[in-house]
Write a protein that holds these residues in place. Structure first.
Motif, PDB file in Angstrom:
ATOM      1  N   GLU A 197     -45.738 -10.940   4.721  1.00 35.21           N
ATOM      2  CA  GLU A 197     -47.100 -10.976   4.150  1.00 35.21           C
ATOM      3  C   GLU A 197     -47.654 -12.393   4.183  1.00 35.21           C
ATOM      4  N   THR A 238     -34.558  -7.338   1.313  1.00 37.62           N
ATOM      5  CA  THR A 238     -35.606  -6.503   1.895  1.00 37.62           C
ATOM      6  C   THR A 238     -36.968  -6.893   1.321  1.00 37.62           C
ATOM      7  N   LYS A 239     -37.008  -7.091  -0.008  1.00 37.52           N
ATOM      8  CA  LYS A 239     -38.256  -7.516  -0.654  1.00 37.52           C
ATOM      9  C   LYS A 239     -38.689  -8.891  -0.141  1.00 37.52           C
ATOM     10  N   ARG A 260     -40.185  -8.644   3.308  1.00 35.16           N
ATOM     11  CA  ARG A 260     -41.538  -8.084   3.240  1.00 35.16           C
ATOM     12  C   ARG A 260     -42.533  -9.157   2.779  1.00 35.16           C
ATOM     13  N   ARG A 261     -42.146  -9.877   1.755  1.00 35.60           N
ATOM     14  CA  ARG A 261     -43.038 -10.908   1.205  1.00 35.60           C
ATOM     15  C   ARG A 261     -43.267 -12.036   2.212  1.00 35.60           C
TER      16      ARG A 261
END
Lengths: 159, 122
Positions: free
Chosen positions: A133, A125-126, A129-130
């Motif tokens: 970005e 999940t992280k 997200r990254r």
């Protein structure tokens, strides 16, 4: 069974990342080579163009006006077409920069743990997200428009 | 003889601008980017400035803003010659003080006609 089977997910991502990176690096090297070839070609083309023009100018006084009238439109078309180098250089530079950005995005997958000891769902999940970005950063960096599809002259607007 | 400052990071593009304008009787000085263009503009007041947008060190919009801040360039025609054709970018150029917007590639006759017009030669 291929090399990705039976590996912890972090290690799979790492192998995937390395594989993509190898191809992106090769693509960037090809693009840089294209750029060098274009640079060399345009110098030769421009020098030849100016030599032809200077040669014609030397005979201008003895030339029939009709000959000058026939040659001038071709010279103007050549001036427009010879600007291909500026446009293609910008496009090539953007492609190279995008690929460099893609390497950053894919390279981020190497930060995953190489075994399954951590909560992999949370890490994915992280990671997701990254990557979004980084993708946004890349998109915003290259939001400029360069939409020319051909070498016809562009619009003119006086404010 | 009217003078033109041509600012573009592409050498081949500058060559084509100089070639086209010299045949029409203009004296052209070239600069590689906004920083060099600004330095030249401070030494000599040109009759027309032609600038690209995407350049290293200082882009076209920043260059125009810097030029317009100089008293000697308050009224000077400044034309943007760029690959950028988007309305947003044109609006930024206009707000910075650009006189006009020409999208690359340029046609020599049209470029000369525009320069003649802004310098009142026609």
């Amino acid at each position: 069974m291929n090399k990705f089977d039976e590996l912890p997910i972090g290690a799979e991502f790492s192998l995937f990342s390395q594989s993509v990176d190898t191809h992106v690096v090769a693509a960037v090297a090809d693009l840089r080579q294209i750029s060098l070839i274009l640079d060399e070609a345009v110098i030769t083309l421009n020098n030849s163009f100016f030599s032809i023009h200077d040669g014609l100018e030397a005979y201008r006084d003895s030339c029939d006006d009709l000959v000058v009238d026939q040659v001038t439109p071709s010279m103007n078309k050549a001036v427009t077409a010879l600007q291909f180098h500026d446009l293609t250089s910008q496009l090539l530079s953007r492609v190279v920069n995008r690929l460099d950005g893609l390497r950053d995005i894919v390279g981020y997958t190497q930060h995953l743990p190489s075994d399954n000891s951590e909560n992999i769902a949370e890490r994915l999940t992280k990671l997701d997200r990254r990557m979004l970005e980084l993708s946004d950063v890349l998109h915003n960096k290259f939001s400029q428009s360069l939409n020319q599809q051909h070498m016809e002259s562009g619009d003119v607007e006086l404010f | 003889m009217k003078t033109v400052l041509a600012v573009d990071d592409s050498r081949s593009l500058r060559q084509m601008v100089t070639f086209s304008l010299k045949t029409a009787g203009y004296q052209v000085t070239e600069a590689e980017d906004g920083v060099e263009g600004l330095a030249l503009a401070k030494k000599q007041v040109f009759d027309v400035v032609l600038t690209d947008q995407n350049m290293p060190r200082m882009d076209g919009i920043a260059f125009i803003e810097s030029l317009r801040a100089l008293p000697s360039y308050e009224k000077t025609p400044i034309l943007m010659l760029t690959t950028e054709a988007g309305d947003d970018m044109k609006a930024k150029g206009r707000a910075a003080g650009a006189t006009g917007w020409l999208v690359k590639p340029f046609d020599p006759e049209r470029l000369i006609a525009v320069i003649n017009k802004v310098t009142h030669r026609v």
